[in-house]
Design a protein around this motif. Structure first.
Motif, PDB file in Angstrom:
ATOM      1  N   LEU A  70       0.680  -1.081  -0.273  1.00 19.94           N
ATOM      2  CA  LEU A  70      -0.015   0.040  -0.217  1.00 19.94           C
ATOM      3  C   LEU A  70       0.579   1.242   0.489  1.00 19.94           C
ATOM      4  CD1 LEU A  70      -2.658   1.708   0.150  1.00 19.94           C
ATOM      5  CD2 LEU A  70      -2.391   1.138   2.881  1.00 19.94           C
ATOM      6  N   VAL A  71       2.248   1.705   1.279  1.00 20.18           N
ATOM      7  CA  VAL A  71       3.569   2.590   0.756  1.00 20.18           C
ATOM      8  C   VAL A  71       3.420   2.437  -0.575  1.00 20.18           C
ATOM      9  CG1 VAL A  71       5.158   3.960   2.093  1.00 20.18           C
ATOM     10  CG2 VAL A  71       3.320   1.767   3.223  1.00 20.18           C
ATOM     11  N   GLY A  72       4.593   1.319  -0.929  1.00 18.85           N
ATOM     12  CA  GLY A  72       4.260   1.439  -2.726  1.00 18.85           C
ATOM     13  C   GLY A  72       3.493   2.089  -3.701  1.00 18.85           C
ATOM     14  N   ALA A  73       1.961   1.716  -3.293  1.00 17.10           N
ATOM     15  CA  ALA A  73       1.315   2.288  -4.026  1.00 17.10           C
ATOM     16  C   ALA A  73       0.686   4.040  -3.980  1.00 17.10           C
ATOM     17  CB  ALA A  73      -0.606   1.373  -4.342  1.00 17.10           C
ATOM     18  N   ILE A  74       0.817   4.349  -2.899  1.00 18.53           N
ATOM     19  CA  ILE A  74       0.424   5.922  -2.839  1.00 18.53           C
ATOM     20  C   ILE A  74       2.008   6.397  -2.883  1.00 18.53           C
ATOM     21  CG2 ILE A  74       1.116   7.278  -0.696  1.00 18.53           C
ATOM     22  CD1 ILE A  74      -0.833   5.355   1.096  1.00 18.53           C
ATOM     23  N   VAL A  75       3.179   5.738  -2.962  1.00 19.75           N
ATOM     24  CA  VAL A  75       3.994   7.164  -3.177  1.00 19.75           C
ATOM     25  C   VAL A  75       4.286   6.138  -4.937  1.00 19.75           C
ATOM     26  CG1 VAL A  75       6.779   6.546  -3.367  1.00 19.75           C
ATOM     27  CG2 VAL A  75       5.766   6.317  -1.639  1.00 19.75           C
ATOM     28  N   PHE A  76       3.543   5.807  -5.170  1.00 23.33           N
ATOM     29  CA  PHE A  76       4.381   5.801  -6.962  1.00 23.33           C
ATOM     30  C   PHE A  76       2.485   6.021  -7.404  1.00 23.33           C
ATOM     31  CE2 PHE A  76       7.405   2.308  -6.284  1.00 23.33           C
ATOM     32  CZ  PHE A  76       7.983   3.625  -8.042  1.00 23.33           C
ATOM     33  N   GLY A  77       1.326   6.115  -6.959  1.00 24.11           N
ATOM     34  CA  GLY A  77       0.452   6.429  -7.753  1.00 24.11           C
ATOM     35  C   GLY A  77      -0.144   7.732  -7.407  1.00 24.11           C
ATOM     36  N   GLY A  78       0.072   8.278  -5.918  1.00 24.76           N
ATOM     37  CA  GLY A  78      -0.394   9.140  -5.489  1.00 24.76           C
ATOM     38  C   GLY A  78       0.784  10.246  -4.916  1.00 24.76           C
ATOM     39  N   ILE A  79       2.112  10.272  -5.399  1.00 23.57           N
ATOM     40  CA  ILE A  79       3.242  11.279  -5.041  1.00 23.57           C
ATOM     41  C   ILE A  79       3.775  11.341  -6.743  1.00 23.57           C
ATOM     42  CG2 ILE A  79       5.493  11.945  -3.905  1.00 23.57           C
ATOM     43  CD1 ILE A  79       3.831  10.559  -1.713  1.00 23.57           C
ATOM     44  N   LEU A  80       4.201  10.848  -6.802  1.00 24.03           N
ATOM     45  CA  LEU A  80       5.193  10.724  -8.310  1.00 24.03           C
ATOM     46  C   LEU A  80       4.806  10.860  -8.795  1.00 24.03           C
ATOM     47  CD1 LEU A  80       7.822   7.305  -7.261  1.00 24.03           C
ATOM     48  CD2 LEU A  80       8.290  10.376  -7.195  1.00 24.03           C
ATOM     49  N   GLY A  81       3.773   9.661  -9.381  1.00 23.06           N
ATOM     50  CA  GLY A  81       2.462   9.824 -10.878  1.00 23.06           C
ATOM     51  C   GLY A  81       2.710  11.190 -10.981  1.00 23.06           C
ATOM     52  N   PRO A  82       1.130  11.852 -10.089  1.00 23.81           N
ATOM     53  CA  PRO A  82       0.652  13.332 -10.037  1.00 23.81           C
ATOM     54  C   PRO A  82       1.911  14.077 -10.501  1.00 23.81           C
ATOM     55  CG  PRO A  82       0.497  11.906  -8.639  1.00 23.81           C
ATOM     56  CD  PRO A  82       1.022  11.461  -9.040  1.00 23.81           C
ATOM     57  N   VAL A  83       3.350  14.643 -10.090  1.00 27.84           N
ATOM     58  CA  VAL A  83       4.233  15.080  -9.962  1.00 27.84           C
ATOM     59  C   VAL A  83       4.742  14.706 -11.337  1.00 27.84           C
ATOM     60  CG1 VAL A  83       6.304  15.876  -8.902  1.00 27.84           C
ATOM     61  CG2 VAL A  83       4.638  15.709  -7.849  1.00 27.84           C
ATOM     62  N   ALA A  84       4.729  14.158 -11.645  1.00 23.75           N
ATOM     63  CA  ALA A  84       5.431  14.111 -13.093  1.00 23.75           C
ATOM     64  C   ALA A  84       4.676  14.505 -14.291  1.00 23.75           C
ATOM     65  CB  ALA A  84       6.168  11.974 -13.210  1.00 23.75           C
ATOM     66  N   LEU A  85       3.321  14.207 -14.179  1.00 23.33           N
ATOM     67  CA  LEU A  85       2.501  14.419 -14.965  1.00 23.33           C
ATOM     68  C   LEU A  85       2.496  16.308 -15.331  1.00 23.33           C
ATOM     69  CD1 LEU A  85       0.601  13.702 -17.339  1.00 23.33           C
ATOM     70  CD2 LEU A  85      -1.298  14.016 -15.229  1.00 23.33           C
ATOM     71  N   MET A  86       1.985  16.954 -13.892  1.00 29.28           N
ATOM     72  CA  MET A  86       2.641  17.745 -13.791  1.00 29.28           C
ATOM     73  C   MET A  86       3.540  18.316 -14.195  1.00 29.28           C
ATOM     74  SD  MET A  86      -0.375  18.687 -13.081  1.00 29.28           S
ATOM     75  CE  MET A  86      -1.998  17.002 -12.481  1.00 29.28           C
ATOM     76  N   PHE A  87       5.161  17.812 -14.471  1.00 23.95           N
ATOM     77  CA  PHE A  87       6.146  18.673 -14.763  1.00 23.95           C
ATOM     78  C   PHE A  87       6.065  18.028 -16.635  1.00 23.95           C
ATOM     79  CE2 PHE A  87      10.172  17.317 -16.034  1.00 23.95           C
ATOM     80  CZ  PHE A  87      10.617  18.658 -16.271  1.00 23.95           C
ATOM     81  N   GLY A  88       5.397  16.952 -17.169  1.00 22.93           N
ATOM     82  CA  GLY A  88       5.136  16.887 -18.456  1.00 22.93           C
ATOM     83  C   GLY A  88       4.400  17.954 -19.130  1.00 22.93           C
ATOM     84  N   LEU A  89       3.006  18.428 -18.149  1.00 23.12           N
ATOM     85  CA  LEU A  89       2.679  19.142 -19.468  1.00 23.12           C
ATOM     86  C   LEU A  89       2.953  20.570 -19.206  1.00 23.12           C
ATOM     87  CD1 LEU A  89      -1.199  18.285 -17.410  1.00 23.12           C
ATOM     88  CD2 LEU A  89      -0.479  17.680 -19.806  1.00 23.12           C
ATOM     89  N   ALA A 157       8.325  12.405 -19.092  1.00 24.28           N
ATOM     90  CA  ALA A 157       8.020  12.912 -18.200  1.00 24.28           C
ATOM     91  C   ALA A 157       6.297  12.300 -17.789  1.00 24.28           C
ATOM     92  CB  ALA A 157       8.037  13.968 -17.309  1.00 24.28           C
ATOM     93  N   VAL A 158       5.080  12.603 -19.032  1.00 19.70           N
ATOM     94  CA  VAL A 158       4.288  12.205 -19.037  1.00 19.70           C
ATOM     95  C   VAL A 158       4.549  10.332 -18.765  1.00 19.70           C
ATOM     96  CG1 VAL A 158       1.611  12.159 -20.765  1.00 19.70           C
ATOM     97  CG2 VAL A 158       3.282  14.111 -20.168  1.00 19.70           C
ATOM     98  N   ALA A 159       5.331   9.706 -19.970  1.00 16.46           N
ATOM     99  CA  ALA A 159       5.238   8.777 -19.762  1.00 16.46           C
ATOM    100  C   ALA A 159       5.529   8.154 -18.240  1.00 16.46           C
ATOM    101  CB  ALA A 159       6.509   8.660 -20.918  1.00 16.46           C
ATOM    102  N   PHE A 160       6.941   8.281 -17.510  1.00 15.02           N
ATOM    103  CA  PHE A 160       7.543   7.948 -16.489  1.00 15.02           C
ATOM    104  C   PHE A 160       5.888   8.504 -15.675  1.00 15.02           C
ATOM    105  CE2 PHE A 160       8.565   8.712 -12.147  1.00 15.02           C
ATOM    106  CZ  PHE A 160       8.893   8.044 -11.620  1.00 15.02           C
ATOM    107  N   ALA A 161       4.993   9.027 -15.567  1.00 15.69           N
ATOM    108  CA  ALA A 161       3.943   9.159 -14.895  1.00 15.69           C
ATOM    109  C   ALA A 161       2.957   7.866 -15.078  1.00 15.69           C
ATOM    110  CB  ALA A 161       2.886  10.779 -15.469  1.00 15.69           C
ATOM    111  N   CYS A 162       2.493   7.384 -16.323  1.00 10.75           N
ATOM    112  CA  CYS A 162       2.022   6.658 -16.696  1.00 10.75           C
ATOM    113  C   CYS A 162       2.497   5.121 -16.193  1.00 10.75           C
ATOM    114  CB  CYS A 162       1.805   6.351 -18.113  1.00 10.75           C
ATOM    115  SG  CYS A 162       1.080   7.563 -18.777  1.00 10.75           S
ATOM    116  N   LEU A 163       4.259   4.899 -15.811  1.00  8.08           N
ATOM    117  CA  LEU A 163       4.273   3.933 -14.843  1.00  8.08           C
ATOM    118  C   LEU A 163       4.394   3.426 -14.035  1.00  8.08           C
ATOM    119  CD1 LEU A 163       6.498   1.569 -15.720  1.00  8.08           C
ATOM    120  CD2 LEU A 163       7.730   3.208 -15.420  1.00  8.08           C
ATOM    121  N   CYS A 164       4.404   5.131 -13.546  1.00  6.97           N
ATOM    122  CA  CYS A 164       4.233   5.244 -11.407  1.00  6.97           C
ATOM    123  C   CYS A 164       2.998   4.640 -11.783  1.00  6.97           C
ATOM    124  CB  CYS A 164       4.018   6.350 -11.853  1.00  6.97           C
ATOM    125  SG  CYS A 164       6.406   6.779 -10.921  1.00  6.97           S
ATOM    126  N   TRP A 165       1.333   5.227 -12.499  1.00  9.10           N
ATOM    127  CA  TRP A 165       0.307   4.831 -11.898  1.00  9.10           C
ATOM    128  C   TRP A 165      -0.219   2.986 -12.661  1.00  9.10           C
ATOM    129  CZ3 TRP A 165      -1.019   9.949 -14.909  1.00  9.10           C
ATOM    130  CH2 TRP A 165      -1.014  10.512 -13.990  1.00  9.10           C
TER     131      TRP A 165
END
Length: 348
Positions: A70-89, A157-165
């Motif tokens: 669960l902690v891993g899911a939160i880190v990848f999906g709730g923190i790294l994914g959104p941050v990477a997407l916003m940077f990519g945008l 960065a967007v591709a990395f966000a997809c990988l995180c999710w």
């Protein structure tokens, strides 16, 4: 139709509807702040519902071995994914980002099949590809964006966000037998806090109450309830199939925009619909059956007494209808149609 399929499609419909509904607000909320508030509405709303359901705060029900997932899911999906997407945008156009986001179900399925050893036959692979093709058609830009950046960092960065999710989806599958309200609420709360913090760091201002309230409500329904249904679908279908069904969200969102907002219908919309309907049909008509073995297993989830749940109860425990408690599965070998659900995660 399998109940888990209904959960997956309902999750996609709610998530897809959140975009046109947020558009109805007609607000000038910065994208990062909007994402943070939607996630925050999800987390706060679900945890409140959980407190009402349990008449106060209760333990998560997660075992010690499940917390790292669960902690891993939160880190990848709730923190790294959104941050990477916003940077990519900030480095690529919205049209390119929309196309890149179709990588998420592909990467989810690849991780599920290669790393977590979920079963996949040609029918499921073809169905997933058809659904993804529909998403690509639906998000294909009608004209080239003049301001498009040629930097490779944005799409990467967007591709990395997809990988995180994709990692998030597969890790969440590992704990999907546990309380879906707690899992979804925790993920939404952390993602909301992270995105709101980033927004304030970038100079965002406080949002007026008249805008805040409907935004949190849309987040609760479109992100929160949707995520609960997604977790329930993971429980019954596995990550690859759930991800494929959930990737219909852009189409369902577009359909809602057409029906509710009266937006015009393009030829690309109907082409995307044909691809996605074909892909969903392939998945719905799947039949996977062979002799398989269940190893001894102990876990907790809502269940009825079927062929997989034959255990004793204390005399004061009612077994009429669905109920939830810790229970032991004995080793058994049999043959019947099944999905890669929480009871069928065997190798092929």
């Amino acid at each position: 139709m399998n109940t888990s399929v209904i959960y997956a499609l309902a999750a996609a419909a709610l998530f897809g509807a959140s975009t046109p509904l947020a558009k109805v607000l007609g607000t000038e909320v910065p994208p990062v702040m909007l994402a943070g508030l939607l996630y925050l509405g999800s987390g706060l709303g679900l945890l409140l519902v959980r407190c009402i359901r349990d008449r106060g705060w209760s333990a998560s029900g997660l075992s010690a071995s499940e917390w790292p997932w669960l902690v891993g899911a939160i880190v990848f999906g709730g923190i790294l994914g959104p941050v990477a997407l916003m940077f990519g945008l900030t480095l690529t156009s919205g049209a390119t980002a929309s196309l890149m986001l179709n990588l998420e179900p592909v990467l989810t399925a690849l991780l599920a099949w290669v790393v977590f050893k979920e079963n996949a036959d040609r029918r499921i692979v073809l169905g997933m590809l058809a659904i993804i093709a529909g998403g690509v058609v639906l998000s294909w830009p009608s004209e080239a964006a003049a301001e498009e950046s040629h930097s490779w960092l944005g799409p990467l960065a967007v591709a990395f966000a997809c990988l995180c999710w994709a990692v998030d989806n597969n890790l969440t599958r590992k704990v999907s037998a546990s309380d879906a309200l707690f899992i979804a609420g925790a993920k939404g709360l952390f993602a909301g806090l992270v995105n709101c913090t980033i927004a304030f760091t970038l100079g965002a201002k406080l949002v007026p109450l008249a805008v805040l309230s409907p935004t949190l409500l849309i987040g609760f329904l479109g992100y929160g309830v949707s995520l609960v249904l997604f977790v329930l679908a993971l429980r019954g279908l596995g990550a690859a199939r759930t991800g494929a069904y959930f990737s219909t969200a852009p189409f369902l969102g577009a359909a809602i925009a057409i029906l509710v907002l009266g937006e015009s219908v393009s030829l690309l919309f109907w082409l995307a619909a044909a691809f996605m309907i074909f892909g969903v049909w392939l998945h719905l008509t799947e039949r996977h059956e062979h002799e398989h073995e269940h190893l001894s297993l102990e876990h907790t989830h809502r269940h009825t007494h079927d062929e997989h749940h034959q255990h004793e109860h204390a005399e004061d425990v009612s077994v009429d209808g669905p109920h939830s408690h810790a229970h032991q599965h004995v080793a058994i070998r049999h043959n019947h149609p099944h999905f890669p659900d929480i009871h069928h995660r065997h190798r092929h």
